[in-house]
Motif scaffolding. Structure first.
Motif, PDB file in Angstrom:
ATOM      1  N   MET A 171      -4.099   1.697  11.101  1.00 13.59           N
ATOM      2  CA  MET A 171      -2.951   1.893  10.184  1.00 13.59           C
ATOM      3  C   MET A 171      -2.488   0.557   9.634  1.00 13.59           C
ATOM      4  O   MET A 171      -2.196   0.413   8.447  1.00 13.59           O
ATOM      5  N   LEU A 172      -2.472  -0.469  10.515  1.00 12.01           N
ATOM      6  CA  LEU A 172      -2.005  -1.789  10.085  1.00 12.01           C
ATOM      7  C   LEU A 172      -2.979  -2.394   9.078  1.00 12.01           C
ATOM      8  O   LEU A 172      -2.582  -2.859   8.004  1.00 12.01           O
ATOM      9  N   ALA A 173      -4.268  -2.353   9.404  1.00  6.63           N
ATOM     10  CA  ALA A 173      -5.255  -2.983   8.517  1.00  6.63           C
ATOM     11  C   ALA A 173      -5.376  -2.224   7.199  1.00  6.63           C
ATOM     12  O   ALA A 173      -5.534  -2.811   6.129  1.00  6.63           O
ATOM     13  N   ALA A 174      -5.255  -0.895   7.256  1.00  7.99           N
ATOM     14  CA  ALA A 174      -5.492  -0.075   6.053  1.00  7.99           C
ATOM     15  C   ALA A 174      -4.317  -0.120   5.080  1.00  7.99           C
ATOM     16  O   ALA A 174      -4.472   0.166   3.890  1.00  7.99           O
ATOM     17  N   SER A 175      -3.143  -0.508   5.574  1.00  5.98           N
ATOM     18  CA  SER A 175      -1.950  -0.462   4.707  1.00  5.98           C
ATOM     19  C   SER A 175      -2.097  -1.338   3.474  1.00  5.98           C
ATOM     20  O   SER A 175      -1.557  -1.039   2.415  1.00  5.98           O
ATOM     21  N   LEU A 176      -2.853  -2.475   3.620  1.00  3.25           N
ATOM     22  CA  LEU A 176      -3.034  -3.398   2.477  1.00  3.25           C
ATOM     23  C   LEU A 176      -4.469  -3.352   1.953  1.00  3.25           C
ATOM     24  O   LEU A 176      -4.884  -4.225   1.189  1.00  3.25           O
ATOM     25  N   ALA A 177      -5.246  -2.379   2.424  1.00  5.34           N
ATOM     26  CA  ALA A 177      -6.648  -2.311   1.974  1.00  5.34           C
ATOM     27  C   ALA A 177      -6.715  -1.728   0.563  1.00  5.34           C
ATOM     28  O   ALA A 177      -5.753  -1.115   0.084  1.00  5.34           O
ATOM     29  N   LYS A 178      -7.881  -1.937  -0.088  1.00  3.50           N
ATOM     30  CA  LYS A 178      -8.083  -1.322  -1.409  1.00  3.50           C
ATOM     31  C   LYS A 178      -8.560   0.115  -1.191  1.00  3.50           C
ATOM     32  O   LYS A 178      -9.571   0.321  -0.510  1.00  3.50           O
ATOM     33  N   GLU A 215      -3.548   9.770   6.700  1.00  2.33           N
ATOM     34  CA  GLU A 215      -4.088   9.193   5.458  1.00  2.33           C
ATOM     35  C   GLU A 215      -3.244   7.984   5.074  1.00  2.33           C
ATOM     36  O   GLU A 215      -2.015   8.058   5.042  1.00  2.33           O
ATOM     37  N   ILE A 216      -3.941   6.865   4.831  1.00  4.39           N
ATOM     38  CA  ILE A 216      -3.242   5.631   4.445  1.00  4.39           C
ATOM     39  C   ILE A 216      -3.769   5.200   3.087  1.00  4.39           C
ATOM     40  O   ILE A 216      -4.963   4.875   2.958  1.00  4.39           O
ATOM     41  N   ARG A 217      -2.919   5.232   2.076  1.00  4.61           N
ATOM     42  CA  ARG A 217      -3.330   4.730   0.746  1.00  4.61           C
ATOM     43  C   ARG A 217      -2.901   3.277   0.663  1.00  4.61           C
ATOM     44  O   ARG A 217      -1.700   2.980   0.734  1.00  4.61           O
ATOM     45  N   GLY A 218      -3.857   2.382   0.511  1.00  7.94           N
ATOM     46  CA  GLY A 218      -3.547   0.949   0.497  1.00  7.94           C
ATOM     47  C   GLY A 218      -2.624   0.597  -0.662  1.00  7.94           C
ATOM     48  O   GLY A 218      -2.694   1.186  -1.726  1.00  7.94           O
ATOM     49  N   VAL A 219      -1.722  -0.353  -0.416  1.00  7.52           N
ATOM     50  CA  VAL A 219      -0.818  -0.858  -1.458  1.00  7.52           C
ATOM     51  C   VAL A 219      -1.025  -2.364  -1.578  1.00  7.52           C
ATOM     52  O   VAL A 219      -1.693  -2.974  -0.737  1.00  7.52           O
ATOM     53  N   LYS A 220      -0.438  -2.959  -2.630  1.00 10.01           N
ATOM     54  CA  LYS A 220      -0.666  -4.385  -2.882  1.00 10.01           C
ATOM     55  C   LYS A 220       0.132  -5.252  -1.905  1.00 10.01           C
ATOM     56  O   LYS A 220      -0.373  -6.184  -1.294  1.00 10.01           O
ATOM     57  N   THR A 221       1.416  -4.940  -1.773  1.00  8.29           N
ATOM     58  CA  THR A 221       2.242  -5.757  -0.880  1.00  8.29           C
ATOM     59  C   THR A 221       3.197  -4.874  -0.076  1.00  8.29           C
ATOM     60  O   THR A 221       3.531  -3.771  -0.474  1.00  8.29           O
ATOM     61  N   LEU A 222       3.582  -5.410   1.050  1.00 10.54           N
ATOM     62  CA  LEU A 222       4.623  -4.792   1.869  1.00 10.54           C
ATOM     63  C   LEU A 222       5.782  -5.769   1.950  1.00 10.54           C
ATOM     64  O   LEU A 222       5.582  -6.978   2.021  1.00 10.54           O
TER      65      LEU A 222
END
Ligand code: EPZ
Length: 417
Positions: A171-178, A215-222
């Motif tokens: 979940m952590l790695a995928a949050s900023l993934a493409k 399901e984790i849709r990656g975003v650009k920034t948190l």
């Protein structure tokens, strides 16, 4: 080394408040690495495992400031992607920093996390999943050297077994993934929901936390947010056991009912009466507990493995025989040898332990073997006649805020010496 001296045989009564969940605070602290700006975490428990996480964050270059139960983390500038062995060794769950560091910096170097008292604690599921997201991981000389030259990319991650830490890492790695990551056979523990809620409050797009497919849709920034850690359901189970073995009555404040419900049938079978009111729980124990015929640990919403040792201490003084089946860890009966020193009659055969309840335990010098095993010794000592001295209590301080003060406030006689 500090010890706890427990004079048993006193009935507990009164009210106590449950501190924030260790197993939620740790991944939340790792998640702060992903965030621009400041993160404010409330109800962060004051535990040595949390202090170890602070040391890792500071080593990485984060600012970390605690004001009572509020912690402010500034992850604006991360100066390194390497966690030294000394810091990795302090806490096995520091593997959860891997995904966050890799996602934020594109690199991560850390040593294999220390094994722990519960068995080898493999991380194969973490590594296989992170490789699916595009992280290249070289393992040599006990080190993990990870890098991804391009941003991590979303993938289908299928776990053969449910793993809390591996689910959190993905979940952590995928949050900023493409792109989008779908986790199949995700862990469903409440701590997963807390992490998803925190990440979404920071701008992530995570759906299905608490279910088997996330399901984790990656975003650009948190962007760092303000968040309150959920109460510690295992600390609640521990203090419930303290009431149970002393024929006591306790009001536990700050409890999330659905987090504690998996242990209710076992406590009711033991003869306790439980009443939920709002986010609080009243437990009334009988003069003597009845046995628990078949306690099987399982992934949430099953009976939590972390509550097995302290519930076993209840069985040790119950009327009749109880059986425990530990399905999560291969070596989580470490407390049995020490409980036997207090007079408990327990037979272990692989993942099964049969407890023959005795009328009375008697105080003796014992030693904590691990976090929850140490807690089970405190519970048994509360019921034992005479004085029990418990050594190696640093294990207990990993997961409980000043346990002896909490218990003395409701009538126990415990000294830290
Ligand atoms: C978390 O550990 C908790 N720790 C543990 O609490 C808890 O007992 C455990 O989940 C199960 O609920 C934290 O959250 C910090 P897993 P974790 O990965 O993530 C095997 C406590 O007392 N496995 O769900 O390490 C593993 O060996 C601690 O507070 C692999 O085989 O647990 C175990 O048998 C103790 N390969 C099973 O899965 C892997 O890559 C479940 O472990 C990872 C795990």
């Amino acid at each position: 080394m500090a010890k706890l001296l427990v004079n048993g045989g006193r009935r507990l009564s009164g009210e106590l408040s449950i501190h924030g969940a260790k197993n939620s605070a740790l991944p939340l602290l790792a998640a702060a690495i992903l965030c621009q700006g400041k993160t404010v975490i409330h109800n962060c428990p004051d535990l040595s495992d949390v202090d170890a996480a602070f040391r890792i964050l500071r080593h990485l270059g984060c600012g970390v400031r605690r004001e009572n139960d509020m912690v402010v983390i500034d992850a604006e500038s991360i100066e390194t992607s390497e966690i030294p062995t000394t810091l990795m060794r302090e806490m096995r769950s520091s593997i959860v920093f891997l995904g966050a560091i890799a996602a934020r910096t594109g690199r991560a170097k850390l040593s294999f996390p220390g094994g722990c008292e519960l068995g080898p604690r493999p991380i194969d599921l973490h590594l296989a999943a992170l490789k699916k997201l595009g992280l290249t991981i070289e393992e040599d000389h006990g080190f993990l050297d990870c890098r991804s030259d391009v941003p991590l990319r979303g993938a289908d991650v299928i776990f053969p077994i449910s793993s809390v830490g591996a689910t959190e890492n993905v979940m952590l790695a995928a949050s900023l993934a493409k792109g989008t990551t779908t986790i199949h056979n995700a862990a469903r523990e409440p701590e997963i929901c807390d992490l998803a809620a925190f990440l979404n409050a920071c701008g992530a797009d995570i759906r299905g936390a608490g279910e088997s497919i996330v399901e984790i849709r990656g975003v650009k920034t948190l962007t760092g947010c303000e968040y309150t850690v959920m109460p510690d359901r295992i600390a609640a189970a521990t203090y419930m056991a303290a009431a149970a073995v002393t024929g006591g009555e306790l009001d536990l404040l700050n409890v999330v009912p659905e987090h504690v419900k998996p242990i209710v049938p076992v406590f009711e079978e033991a003869g306790c009466r439980l009443r939920f009111w709002g986010n609080n729980l009243t437990i009334q124990a009988p003069a003597r507990l009845s046995s628990m015929h078949h306690v099987v640990t399982g992934v949430f919403p099953g009976f939590p493995t972390d509550a097995q040792p302290t519930t076993m201490a209840m069985a040790a003084v119950a009327r009749g025989n109880s059986m425990f089946v530990e399905t999560i860890f291969e070596n989580r009966f470490k407390q049995v040898g020490e409980l036997a020193r207090l007079g408990a009659k327990i037979k272990v055969d692989g993942r099964v332990a049969v407890v023959e309840g005795v009328e009375k335990l008697s105080g003796a010098p014992v030693m904590a073997t691990d976090l929850r095993g140490g807690a089970s010794l405190v519970i048994a000592a509360l019921a034992a006649e005479g004085t029990t001295s418990i050594d190696e209590i640093h294990h207990i301080d990993r997961g409980y805020e000043r346990m002896e003060e909490t218990l003395c406030a409701v009538g126990a006689d415990i000294q830290r010496v």
